[in-house]
Motif scaffolding. Structure first.
Motif, PDB file in Angstrom:
ATOM      1  N   ARG A   1       0.831  -1.207   0.000  1.00  0.00           N
ATOM      2  CA  ARG A   1       0.000   0.000   0.000  1.00  0.00           C
ATOM      3  C   ARG A   1       0.868   1.260   0.000  1.00  0.00           C
ATOM      4  NH1 ARG A   1      -4.132   2.434  -1.853  1.00  0.00           N
ATOM      5  NH2 ARG A   1      -5.014   4.016  -0.497  1.00  0.00           N
TER       6      ARG A   1
ATOM      7  N   ALA B   1      -6.633  -4.779   3.960  1.00  0.00           N
ATOM      8  CA  ALA B   1      -5.609  -5.259   4.902  1.00  0.00           C
ATOM      9  C   ALA B   1      -4.556  -6.122   4.207  1.00  0.00           C
ATOM     10  CB  ALA B   1      -6.274  -6.053   6.019  1.00  0.00           C
TER      11      ALA B   1
ATOM     12  N   ARG C   1      -1.306  -4.162   3.590  1.00  0.00           N
ATOM     13  CA  ARG C   1      -0.776  -3.268   4.634  1.00  0.00           C
ATOM     14  C   ARG C   1       0.671  -3.621   4.936  1.00  0.00           C
ATOM     15  NH1 ARG C   1      -5.601  -3.995   8.534  1.00  0.00           N
ATOM     16  NH2 ARG C   1      -6.920  -2.414   7.569  1.00  0.00           N
TER      17      ARG C   1
END
Ligand code: 1AL
Length: 325
Positions: free
Chosen positions: A13, A32, A35
């Motif tokens: 990300r 997620a 991440r």
């Protein structure tokens, strides 16, 4: 650990990656997956929809089929390996996963992507485990699709590879020739005890010490260093040495050298010439230097004295015009 995990995670990300679509994310959000950092878990944290997980988790399927999520790579490139991490998913991990990839021009919407090819065949997974899959397809890809069979949760998807930028876009511009996003890569380094040297080439500013490069304290009288392969042969006009967040562990001094590896072997110490003499550095400071030597180089070597690290290294310059080999 496979060697490919030493290459940057081009889906991150923080490198501009995005989980652009998923068929389901009822239990836990798809974002997620990319991440930075390991997945966290606190037991017995139940929300209205179930236990809270730091990962992507779909509902229990009651009809045939499988679940999927599409990631647009932050830095398109050649994928050398994929990591599927089911950390903390124990009674709800998917028993199988596969990964596909495609290469798109421009800025397509998720449903406009086509030409998917399988880069990781359907493979068994375990719960709460890290699975490394080497990839051999040599093509440049812009997107990946994670398929899980039939459903469940995956904490992180890591896509390690060599960045391949759009060269025609960079030519003629003054750009950061060392940047990961332009195809720069650290190819050698004296020490990476606390954090990866490739962090110094990452996009944006480092938010903390861990997002830069940090070495162990040196006790042998030597000094730490790294070598960067530039985006391509080019001429560097400005060097930025950023010690931001290194408050009590910034190097005292730094110097830069360059070499044209198309004309002399990297190992030939005499072929390296100085770009920046040994220069005093301040802690927690972005230092910018105009360089006098505009000879063509393919690699730069940064020496820091005696140790410490750096938040960012930027080498602004222009690519040499490309000529066919
Ligand atoms: N997020 C969840 O609650 N998932 C599941 N349940 C528990 N307890 O984790 C499940 O898959 O049914």
């Amino acid at each position: 650990m496979n060697g490919f995990t030493r290459l940057p995670d081009i889906a991150l990300r923080t490198y501009g990656g995005s989980v652009v679509a998923a068929n389901d994310e009822s239990f836990a959000e798809r974002e997620a997956l990319i991440r930075p950092g390991p997945a966290e878990f606190r037991p017995h944290t139940f929300g209205a929809k179930g236990q809270v997980y730091d990962g992507w988790e779909t509902r229990r399927r009651r009809e045939p089929g499988h679940d999927w999520a599409i990631v647009r790579l932050g830095l398109p490139g050649i994928i050398r390996g994929v990591v599927v991490d089911t950390a903390w998913f124990r009674g709800n991990y998917p028993p199988y996963a596969s990964v596909e990839a495609c290469a798109a021009e421009g800025h397509p919407a998720p449903d406009e992507l086509d030409g998917w090819v399988e880069i990781v065949p359907k493979s068994p997974l375990k719960g709460d485990a890290v699975h490394e899959f080497a990839v051999t397809d040599p093509r440049r890809f812009t997107h990946v699709r994670l398929n899980i069979f039939p459903d469940g949760g995956v904490a992180r998807l890591r896509v390690h590879g060599r960045v391949v930028p759009d060269r025609t876009f960079l030519e003629g511009l003054t750009v950061d020739l060392a940047a990961l996003e332009n195809g720069g890569l650290v190819t050698a380094c004296s020490d990476e005890f606390y954090s990866s040297p490739n962090n110094v080439l990452a996009p944006g500013l480092a938010r903390n010490q861990a997002e830069g490069w940090e070495t162990a304290r040196r006790r042998d009288g030597g000094n730490d260093w790294l070598v960067v392969a530039l985006a391509g042969p080019g001429r560097v006009a400005v060097a930025e040495l950023d010690t931001t967040n290194l408050v009590f562990n910034a190097p005292g001094w730094a110097s830069l050298k360059g070499v044209d590896a198309d004309r002399a072997p990297l190992e030939d110490e005499n072929a390296w010439f100085p770009l920046l003499p040994r220069t005093r550095l301040q802690p927690d400071t972005r230092h910018r230097f105009r360089l006098d030597d505009d000879r063509r180089i393919t690699h730069a070597r940064l020496d820091i004295h005696p140790d410490g690290g750096l938040a960012r290294l930027r080498l602004l310059g222009t690519l040499a015009p490309w000529s066919p080999p």
